[in-house]
Structures are given as C-alpha cells and as structure tokens.
Design an enzyme around this catalytic site. Structure first.
Site, PDB file in Angstrom:
ATOM      1  N   ASN A  95      87.917  35.267  29.791  1.00 39.06           N
ATOM      2  CA  ASN A  95      86.573  35.046  29.779  1.00 39.06           C
ATOM      3  C   ASN A  95      86.078  35.561  31.545  1.00 39.06           C
ATOM      4  O   ASN A  95      86.361  34.762  32.351  1.00 39.06           O
ATOM      5  CB  ASN A  95      86.108  33.535  29.560  1.00 39.06           C
ATOM      6  CG  ASN A  95      84.707  33.168  30.204  1.00 39.06           C
ATOM      7  OD1 ASN A  95      83.861  33.929  30.306  1.00 39.06           O
ATOM      8  ND2 ASN A  95      84.506  31.903  30.144  1.00 39.06           N
ATOM      9  N   LYS A 126      83.187  35.634  32.836  1.00 40.70           N
ATOM     10  CA  LYS A 126      82.253  34.879  33.314  1.00 40.70           C
ATOM     11  C   LYS A 126      81.090  35.528  33.993  1.00 40.70           C
ATOM     12  O   LYS A 126      81.072  36.920  33.624  1.00 40.70           O
ATOM     13  CB  LYS A 126      82.582  33.588  34.061  1.00 40.70           C
ATOM     14  CG  LYS A 126      83.563  32.742  33.532  1.00 40.70           C
ATOM     15  CD  LYS A 126      83.855  31.352  34.131  1.00 40.70           C
ATOM     16  CE  LYS A 126      84.806  30.828  33.414  1.00 40.70           C
ATOM     17  NZ  LYS A 126      85.456  29.395  33.971  1.00 40.70           N
ATOM     18  N   HIS A 153      80.688  27.401  25.581  1.00 47.19           N
ATOM     19  CA  HIS A 153      81.393  27.010  27.047  1.00 47.19           C
ATOM     20  C   HIS A 153      80.906  25.908  27.788  1.00 47.19           C
ATOM     21  O   HIS A 153      79.755  25.670  27.678  1.00 47.19           O
ATOM     22  CB  HIS A 153      81.486  28.202  27.902  1.00 47.19           C
ATOM     23  CG  HIS A 153      82.469  28.130  28.839  1.00 47.19           C
ATOM     24  ND1 HIS A 153      82.387  27.522  30.049  1.00 47.19           N
ATOM     25  CD2 HIS A 153      83.770  28.580  28.836  1.00 47.19           C
ATOM     26  CE1 HIS A 153      83.158  27.600  30.759  1.00 47.19           C
ATOM     27  NE2 HIS A 153      84.241  28.300  30.160  1.00 47.19           N
ATOM     28  N   GLU A 168      80.376  25.361  30.706  1.00 47.89           N
ATOM     29  CA  GLU A 168      79.358  26.007  31.976  1.00 47.89           C
ATOM     30  C   GLU A 168      78.116  26.354  31.099  1.00 47.89           C
ATOM     31  O   GLU A 168      76.838  26.069  31.685  1.00 47.89           O
ATOM     32  CB  GLU A 168      79.886  27.073  32.284  1.00 47.89           C
ATOM     33  CG  GLU A 168      80.872  26.919  33.471  1.00 47.89           C
ATOM     34  CD  GLU A 168      82.034  27.764  33.521  1.00 47.89           C
ATOM     35  OE1 GLU A 168      81.942  29.063  33.376  1.00 47.89           O
ATOM     36  OE2 GLU A 168      83.094  27.488  34.330  1.00 47.89           O
ATOM     37  N   GLU A 195      88.939  23.185  25.949  1.00 47.50           N
ATOM     38  CA  GLU A 195      89.101  23.334  27.546  1.00 47.50           C
ATOM     39  C   GLU A 195      88.255  21.896  28.228  1.00 47.50           C
ATOM     40  O   GLU A 195      87.209  21.800  28.163  1.00 47.50           O
ATOM     41  CB  GLU A 195      87.892  24.357  27.848  1.00 47.50           C
ATOM     42  CG  GLU A 195      88.299  25.878  27.165  1.00 47.50           C
ATOM     43  CD  GLU A 195      87.904  26.945  28.162  1.00 47.50           C
ATOM     44  OE1 GLU A 195      88.392  27.583  28.592  1.00 47.50           O
ATOM     45  OE2 GLU A 195      86.491  26.796  28.419  1.00 47.50           O
ATOM     46  N   GLY A 238      88.877  26.041  36.341  1.00 49.87           N
ATOM     47  CA  GLY A 238      88.523  26.500  37.756  1.00 49.87           C
ATOM     48  C   GLY A 238      89.082  25.607  38.683  1.00 49.87           C
ATOM     49  O   GLY A 238      88.958  26.006  40.009  1.00 49.87           O
ATOM     50  N   SER A 281      92.356  26.414  33.827  1.00 51.87           N
ATOM     51  CA  SER A 281      93.456  26.841  34.716  1.00 51.87           C
ATOM     52  C   SER A 281      94.791  27.422  34.263  1.00 51.87           C
ATOM     53  O   SER A 281      95.822  27.106  34.840  1.00 51.87           O
ATOM     54  CB  SER A 281      93.564  25.714  35.601  1.00 51.87           C
ATOM     55  OG  SER A 281      92.784  25.164  36.395  1.00 51.87           O
TER      56      SER A 281
HETATM   57  P1  PGA Z   1      89.580  29.031  34.461  1.00 55.24           P
HETATM   58  O1  PGA Z   1      88.498  29.122  33.164  1.00 55.24           O
HETATM   59  O2  PGA Z   1      91.030  29.716  33.557  1.00 55.24           O
HETATM   60  O3  PGA Z   1      88.976  29.819  35.446  1.00 55.24           O
HETATM   61  O4  PGA Z   1      89.880  27.554  34.668  1.00 55.24           O
HETATM   62  C1  PGA Z   1      88.714  28.810  32.044  1.00 55.24           C
HETATM   63  C2  PGA Z   1      87.598  29.004  31.153  1.00 55.24           C
HETATM   64  O5  PGA Z   1      86.365  28.599  31.695  1.00 55.24           O
HETATM   65  O6  PGA Z   1      87.535  29.626  30.144  1.00 55.24           O
END
Ligand code: PGA
Length: 252
Positions: free
Chosen positions: A11, A13, A98, A100, A168, A174, A210
């Site tokens: 992803n 983003k 997601h 976010e 997640e 992140g 992560s």
């Molecule tokens: P990350 O993001 O691996 O940077 O923690 C995962 C995600 O949000 O899909």
C-alpha cells in the site's frame, strides 16, 4: 478448507511519483527470475496517478490495485474515483476501509460495504481493512470491535474469490510497533471463525501494521495469517522483495 494462496500487497498510500516506477521495474525483474519459486501473489496499490502507467508494465508478475473507490459507479463527485475507473486503468483490486480512510474521511463500515458492492460489480477484488485503536485494545475490546467492523463492512456477496480481509491494528500502522504473535493469532483466529459460509471459509486474512523484512517471517508464520498488507516497506524494491521472499520455496 481449500488451500489458501498467500498475498503480499503493498500500500503506497500518498507516496510515489513517476521516478518510483523504477522500483517496480526492479521488483518485476527480480520476481521474473524466481517466478516459479515464489508461492504467493504480489500486489501493489500505488496512488491513483500512477495506476494506469504501472498497470501497463509488460508481463508483470505484480498485480496493481487502487487504494479506495467511491460508492457510486460515476457521477458528480469532485476528486473521487470509481471502481470502474480503477478497472479501466488496469487495476484488478482495491483496498477499502483502511483506517486512514476511516479516520481522515470519517468512513463508516456501512460506506465500506457499499464501496465493496460497487467494486465487486466492477469486477475488482477488494481488500477490506479492519483494526482496533490502542484505546480499544487496552479496554479489552479488540475482538468485539473487529467483529463489528467485519459485520458492517463485508457485503453479502463477498466470497474468498472476490474479497481479502486485512487485519491492521491502528496503533501498529507506521509506528514500528507490532502486536505479539499471540495477539495476532487470537485476532486472526477470531476472524477465521467469523467466516462461516462455504464461500468465505477460505478467504485470505492478511496482517498489516509495521511489517518489515526483520519481522515478516515470524508474523507470516502465525496460523491464519495468509499474507501481509505492507505500507512503508513496500516502497523500496529491496525491502518489499525480502518480505515476498518469505514465501519463496525452500526459504527458511
Ligand atoms: P505500515 O502500513 O506497513 O507502514 O505500518 C501498513 C498499512 O497501513 O497498510
């Protein structure tokens, strides 16, 4: 239950401009060399501006997808993109719900469900995300929250063929933090138990939050973890390939 082919999905983003395309070229060249030994599907969901271009990659071992779509197939929705546009651009899948999107755009599970229906109608595979906040985890509400999100976000038409679930934990995204392997196992077991219909029993359940080369092997070895949704570590070929390598035949 049918054997589940794992998926490593990246992803991107809101990262990635044309110069990042060379990372995808590197990944494809490396994957082509060991294409027989990699026992998983590989996907990248770039920003919408790069999707069409990446989807033109000749003989790509990587499949491409979008990061969100609107509930409607088309219409007066400035700034939005529809499932059929993702399909038209060469995308095969779309990430929905997601955290976010749920946070930045106040998306509800009901909206996620409506988006999934439109995406399936357009012929896209959906990766539907669920996950608890740190506050919810500390209050012991993780499994309840996840079950609620699943009930609200998964449309009745979902099957193992058209849908993948990504667990997640919001606090792991992140941040470099990850749940313990037991915590991951408990959530994935609970999600698997919720997929009771014949058509959903072998649905893939990804872990995300992560995931990086140093922890991929242990996270991907947890029962009912059928791959990963990777953010930061999917942006460079070196890291993403190391994660994919977990599924290379004979890799330890
Ligand atoms: P990350 O993001 O691996 O940077 O923690 C995962 C995600 O949000 O899909």
């Amino acid at each position: 239950m049918k054997k589940i082919k794992p998926l490593i999905a990246g992803n991107w983003k809101m990262h990635g401009i044309t110069r990042n395309i060379k990372e995808v070229r590197k990944m494809n060249t490396a994957l082509a060399k060991k294409s027989k030994s990699i026992k998983c599907d590989v996907m990248i969901c770039p920003p919408a501006t790069l999707l069409h271009r990446l989807a033109q990659t000749p003989k790509s071992r990587i499949i491409f997808g979008g990061q969100d779509c609107h509930t409607a197939e088309q219409g007066a929705h400035t700034g939005d993109i529809s499932a059929s546009m993702i399909k038209d651009a060469g995308g095969k899948a779309v990430i929905l719900g997601h955290s976010e999107r749920r946070t930045d755009h106040n998306e509800t599970s009901k909206q996620v469900c409506a988006k999934a229906i439109t995406a399936h109608e357009a012929g896209l595979h959906t990766i539907i995300c669920v996950g608890e906040s740190l506050k919810e985890r500390k209050a012991g509400k993780t499994l309840t929250i996840i079950r609620q999100q699943l009930r609200g976000s998964l449309p009745d038409d979902c099957t193992a063929h058209n849908t993948t679930i990504a667990y997640e934990p919001i606090w792991a995204i992140g941040t470099g933090l990850t749940p313990t392997l037991d915590e991951v196992a408990a959530v994935h077991k609970s999600i698997r138990a919720a997929l009771t219909k014949r058509d959903t029993a072998s649905m893939r359940i990804l872990y995300g939050g992560s995931v990086k080369p140093s922890n991929a092997r242990e996270l991907l070895s947890v029962p009912n973890v059928n791959g990963a949704l990777v953010g930061g570590a999917s942006l460079t070929a070196t890291d993403f390939l190391k994660i994919i390598d977990t599924y290379a035949e004979g890799s330890k």
